[in-house]
Design an enzyme around this catalytic site. Structure first.
Site, PDB file in Angstrom:
ATOM      1  N   THR A  44       0.860  -1.189   0.000  1.00 59.77           N
ATOM      2  CA  THR A  44       0.000   0.000   0.000  1.00 59.77           C
ATOM      3  C   THR A  44       0.899   1.243   0.000  1.00 59.77           C
ATOM      4  OG1 THR A  44      -0.226  -0.284   2.402  1.00 59.77           O
ATOM      5  CG2 THR A  44      -2.044  -1.061   1.018  1.00 59.77           C
ATOM      6  N   LYS A  46       4.412  -7.006   3.688  1.00 61.96           N
ATOM      7  CA  LYS A  46       4.131  -5.616   3.392  1.00 61.96           C
ATOM      8  C   LYS A  46       3.931  -4.893   4.720  1.00 61.96           C
ATOM      9  CE  LYS A  46       0.741  -3.506   3.228  1.00 61.96           C
ATOM     10  NZ  LYS A  46       0.063  -2.499   4.148  1.00 61.96           N
ATOM     11  N   THR A  65       2.065  -9.529  12.572  1.00 59.97           N
ATOM     12  CA  THR A  65       2.653  -8.396  11.870  1.00 59.97           C
ATOM     13  C   THR A  65       1.649  -7.791  10.922  1.00 59.97           C
ATOM     14  OG1 THR A  65       4.495  -7.679  10.524  1.00 59.97           O
ATOM     15  CG2 THR A  65       3.567  -9.811  10.005  1.00 59.97           C
ATOM     16  N   GLU A  85       6.941   4.628   7.089  1.00 52.89           N
ATOM     17  CA  GLU A  85       6.456   5.808   6.369  1.00 52.89           C
ATOM     18  C   GLU A  85       7.294   7.041   6.713  1.00 52.89           C
ATOM     19  OE1 GLU A  85       1.800   4.515   5.796  1.00 52.89           O
ATOM     20  OE2 GLU A  85       2.353   5.715   7.530  1.00 52.89           O
ATOM     21  N   ASN A 129       0.197  10.429   6.687  1.00 51.83           N
ATOM     22  CA  ASN A 129      -0.984   9.981   7.429  1.00 51.83           C
ATOM     23  C   ASN A 129      -2.039  11.060   7.590  1.00 51.83           C
ATOM     24  OD1 ASN A 129      -0.567   7.071   8.450  1.00 51.83           O
ATOM     25  ND2 ASN A 129       1.439   8.043   8.653  1.00 51.83           N
TER      26      ASN A 129
END
Length: 413
Positions: free
Chosen positions: A154, A180, A191, A277, A408
């Site tokens: 993603t 991922k 996870t 991220e 985010n």
């Protein structure tokens, strides 16, 4: 020295596994978004799942399947919609997804395990998934591991896959994996999404125990932002195609297989933390001198998950006080006059006493580690000894950057 070697192929490196990843139209970006891992024979199946009380339908579906039958043939993963907090309609979508794939493969729906990733509260785009099942199955091949790894991401910037090979009883045995994860990373019993394939023959109970221990030493030791997902899971299939004697109890062969499994999981876990991220570097926290390994794990995870520590690393600020403070609030009793802290090779605290150190050198260490120029690659190493015993553990995370907030803040808008 490790008794194995890295080989190509990811989840299709072990014998008897094929995979695929296609564009089904689940994502608006036009990227690959539907993945399949298929064992060409029945495989022993094990799973470890999120403990969140808000769970995706795929989590409950997999738990139900594995309680009824600890074997499987396929893993189907959709990206784009998490299908979490979607009520009875989401549950029906999960059931239909498994049924559609099972019909195409001519197998029992209970032999299909499911995973989903994407926006919470969004159901799977079922029309697109229905149309994608046939081309997905037709695309499956021994070279499809890389496409499958691409189809499950993603916000990830890179795919995450690995395969290892060793020998058991003179025969080659392989374990492959892909994962991922980039945000909402603070696993609790599992996870983000992790899929493991293996061609060794192993008993059901032992395979589950191996997976649980491997997850505890890997995925459960990483954090990006302190958030546990609704969709966290690790699914592992072992189909016995290596034709070795079945491993049914603790033995040198079992220990070798578990070591390989742990190495695969740790590689994937560190890759997830490095790809956090907005992250610029991987942080590794090694804790020793604890009363137990569990206590050491608690301290390590507290330090690597500290927003203040993560922010200091991003600012290239060797503020060791934040490390000490995080260790002190971890819930493990120790004497502060026995605390030792190192940043790379630089000693910041010894026996509870601040040490004189070259702040410019420490800051440069953080800068060069973030740039991937340091000897250890792009890893910032923090070592902490609390002087109590022989317990030790390692945890991984990443720095906290402006980009994380940006990603985010704009995730669904």
């Amino acid at each position: 020295m490790a008794d194995w070697q890295v080989v190509e192929g990811g989840v299709t490196a072990p014998k008897g596994f094929i995979a695929a990843g296609i564009v089904a139209g689940l994502k608006s970006t036009g990227a690959k978004d539907l993945a399949l891992i298929l064992s060409q024979s029945d495989a022993i199946a094990a799973g470890v799942f999120t403990t969140s009380q808000v769970r995706a339908a795929c989590i409950d579906y997999c738990r139900q399947c594995l309680q009824l039958k600890a074997s499987a043939r396929a893993i189907l993963c959709n990206a784009g919609q998490a299908n979490a907090a979607t009520g009875e309609a989401g549950w029906s979508d999960a059931q239909e997804s498994a049924r559609l794939l099972a019909q195409e493969l001519n197998i029992d729906p209970q032999a299909v395990l499911l995973a989903s990733t994407g926006v919470i509260g969004k159901r799977i785009k079922m029309e697109q998934l229905r149309q994608g099942i046939m081309p997905l199955v037709r695309a499956a091949s021994e070279k499809g591991g890389a496409d499958a790894a691409k189809a499950i991401v993603t916000t990830d910037l890179v795919t995450k896959e690995i395969a290892l090979e060793s020998t058991i009883e003179g025969r080659p045995v392989r374990i492959g994996g892909m994962a991922k994860g980039s945000g909402m990373i603070a696993p609790n019993m599992a996870t983000m999404l992790g899929f493991i394939t293996c061609d060794a023959a192993v008993s059901t109970g032992l395979w589950h125990q191996m997976l649980k221990r491997a997850v505890d030493r890997s995925f459960n030791q990483v954090t990006v932002d302190g958030d546990t997902s609704t969709n966290d899971c690790v699914l592992a299939l072992a189909n016995g195609q290596s034709r070795t004697t079945a491993i049914t109890e603790d033995s040198p062969n079992a220990q070798k297989l578990e070591s390989m499994l742990t190495a695969v999981c740790q590689h994937l876990a560190k890759a997830i933390a490095r790809d956090g991220e907005g992250a610029t570097c991987l942080i590794e926290v090694q804790v020793s001198g604890a009363p137990s390994d569990r206590a050491a794990s608690q301290v390590a995870k507290t330090i690597v998950g500290s927003s203040l520590v993560k922010s200091a690393v991003f600012g290239r600020d060797p503020n060791w006080g934040r490390i000490a403070a995080a260790a002190g609030r971890a819930g493990v009793k120790f004497h502060q006059d026995e605390l030792n802290i190192k940043l790379g090779d630089l000693v910041l605290m010894r026996n509870g006493q601040p040490q004189e150190f070259d702040r410019n050198a420490a800051s440069n260490y953080l800068k060069t580690a973030a740039a991937g120029e340091y000897l250890q690659g792009d890893t910032v190493l923090i070592s902490v000894d609390i002087g109590l015993g022989s317990g030790q553990s390692t945890a991984w995370g990443c720095d906290l950057t402006y980009k994380y907030v940006e990603i985010n803040a704009e995730y669904t808008t």
